[in-house]
Scaffold this active site. Structure first.
Site, PDB file in Angstrom:
ATOM      1  N   CYS A 121       0.811  -1.217   0.000  1.00  0.00           N
ATOM      2  CA  CYS A 121       0.000   0.000   0.000  1.00  0.00           C
ATOM      3  C   CYS A 121       0.842   1.264   0.000  1.00  0.00           C
ATOM      4  O   CYS A 121       0.316   2.358  -0.208  1.00  0.00           O
ATOM      5  CB  CYS A 121      -0.948  -0.008   1.197  1.00  0.00           C
ATOM      6  SG  CYS A 121      -2.038  -1.450   1.260  1.00  0.00           S
ATOM      7  N   HIS A 265      -2.496   6.902   2.876  1.00  0.00           N
ATOM      8  CA  HIS A 265      -3.076   5.668   2.340  1.00  0.00           C
ATOM      9  C   HIS A 265      -4.438   5.452   2.977  1.00  0.00           C
ATOM     10  O   HIS A 265      -4.610   5.586   4.194  1.00  0.00           O
ATOM     11  CB  HIS A 265      -2.149   4.494   2.628  1.00  0.00           C
ATOM     12  CG  HIS A 265      -2.793   3.167   2.462  1.00  0.00           C
ATOM     13  ND1 HIS A 265      -3.483   2.813   1.322  1.00  0.00           N
ATOM     14  CD2 HIS A 265      -2.871   2.085   3.307  1.00  0.00           C
ATOM     15  CE1 HIS A 265      -3.953   1.590   1.454  1.00  0.00           C
ATOM     16  NE2 HIS A 265      -3.607   1.129   2.646  1.00  0.00           N
ATOM     17  N   ASN A 295     -10.270   0.185   0.651  1.00  0.00           N
ATOM     18  CA  ASN A 295      -8.812   0.164   0.646  1.00  0.00           C
ATOM     19  C   ASN A 295      -8.340  -0.452  -0.660  1.00  0.00           C
ATOM     20  O   ASN A 295      -8.511  -1.645  -0.888  1.00  0.00           O
ATOM     21  CB  ASN A 295      -8.319  -0.653   1.846  1.00  0.00           C
ATOM     22  CG  ASN A 295      -6.801  -0.737   1.933  1.00  0.00           C
ATOM     23  OD1 ASN A 295      -6.087  -0.576   0.949  1.00  0.00           O
ATOM     24  ND2 ASN A 295      -6.299  -1.023   3.130  1.00  0.00           N
TER      25      ASN A 295
END
Length: 339
Positions: A121, A265, A295
């Protein structure tokens, strides 16, 4: 190079963002019909209302091409002027071949330098740094940087601890190696400092790091396994990363009070809010794309940036702090100014 020198250097600039999300939208109610969860449970723990899920035949490369094409169109830069393509991803179906050369070919970018990077990520932040440094060094003229992940292919659909969180998307940025296309620095402020009205698309120095002793907190055990994480351990680590973000501000010569936006993020709304509180920048717009997008791993930061720009929430010259964090465990932060 000092922060003052970076502010006045004719270094790399971000010209434009682009993004892509698959057509299918999965709501919390749909998930609750197949696993032991509810809309209230999901919203209270991760803050997500809905997420986009790719079709079975839709690949990491397909999504990257869509996002890259959009970013190129917005930049006004023709494909034949791109000579570096970097794709950040951790969800390719196979390790060979890598995605970047195929993405470049489909976008009409002939024979560029092309490679994939896997920092989970944090991948887009690592890719952005690598591409900007290549442009600064003269290894390339202009670059296309893409984060693209198909997390749904690596998540157990019966595991409520992961299937409610992750989604699919791609986000992209076009970088130019010599300031703006007319050779100027953009709308720099009179005293040369960063802040609103700073050079459009400026890319600041990175602050990054890792915690290899915790690498086992996020894993795919083998090629036949699903993504798994120790959610509590990851939460504790992620919410401890404010010093990395503050260091990126320091290296950019910018106080948190001067930030227009904070784009971490999009892992979990509670993590995002905790980091924002620790940052001490109450005036900064905090990205909350996770509510609508879930996500999306390496795609989450450029996806949020692209959507915020389209929505008019970011304006040219706005100083924005980025913070990526993901498996490994890896993290990276940098200040940019919006193109």
């Amino acid at each position: 190079m000092s922060a003052q020198a970076l502010r006045t250097a004719t270094g790399p600039r971000i010209l434009a963002f682009g993004h892509y999300q698959p057509e299918r939208v999965v709501t919390n109610e749909e998930l609750a019909a197949r696993v032991d969860t509810s809309d209230e449970w999901i919203r209270s723990r991760v803050g997500i209302a809905r997420r986009h899920i790719a079709a079975p035949q839709e690949s990491v490369t397909d999504m990257a091409v869509h996002a890259g094409a959009k970013a190129l169109a917005a930049s006004g830069l023709p494909s034949d002027e791109i000579d570096l393509v970097v794709v950040a991803t951790c969800t390719q179906e196979t390790q060979i071949p890598v995605a970047a050369p195929g993405v470049a070919h489909r976008l009409g970018i002939e024979a560029p330098g092309a490679y994939d990077i896997n920092a989970g990520c944090a991948g887009f932040s690592y890719a952005l740094t690598g591409a900007a440094d290549a442009l600064r060094a003269g290894s390339a003229r202009n670059a296309l940087v893409i984060g693209s992940d198909k997390m749904s292919a690596w998540v157990d659909p019966s595991d409520r601890s992961t299937c409610v969180i992750f989604a699919d998307a791609a986000g992209a940025a076009v970088l130019a190696g010599r300031g703006s296309r007319d050779g100027s620095l953009g709308r720099g402020s009179r005293d040369g400092s960063l802040g609103r009205g700073s050079p459009d698309g400026w890319i600041g120095p990175v602050a990054w790091g890792s915690s290899g002793g915790n690498a086992d907190k996020i894993t795919v055990r083998d090629r036949h396994s699903f993504f798994a994480q120790d959610g509590q351990a990851v939460y504790r680590w992620a919410t401890s990363l404010a010093p990395v973000a503050l260091e990126a501000c320091r290296r950019a010569g910018l106080a948190p009070s001067e930030l227009a936006a904070f784009v971490p993020h999009q892992a979990n709304l509670r993590i995002i809010r905790s980091l924002a509180r620790q940052l001490g920048a109450p005036q900064a717009l905090v990205a909350d794309d996770i509510v609508e997008s879930g996500n999306t791993s390496a795609a989450s930061i450029p996806l949020a940036l692209s959507r915020m720009t389209e929505q008019g929430r970011l304006h040219s010259g706005d100083p924005v702090l980025l913070l990526g964090f993901g498996h490994g465990l890896t993290c990276a932060a940098q200040v940019i100014t919006a193109p």
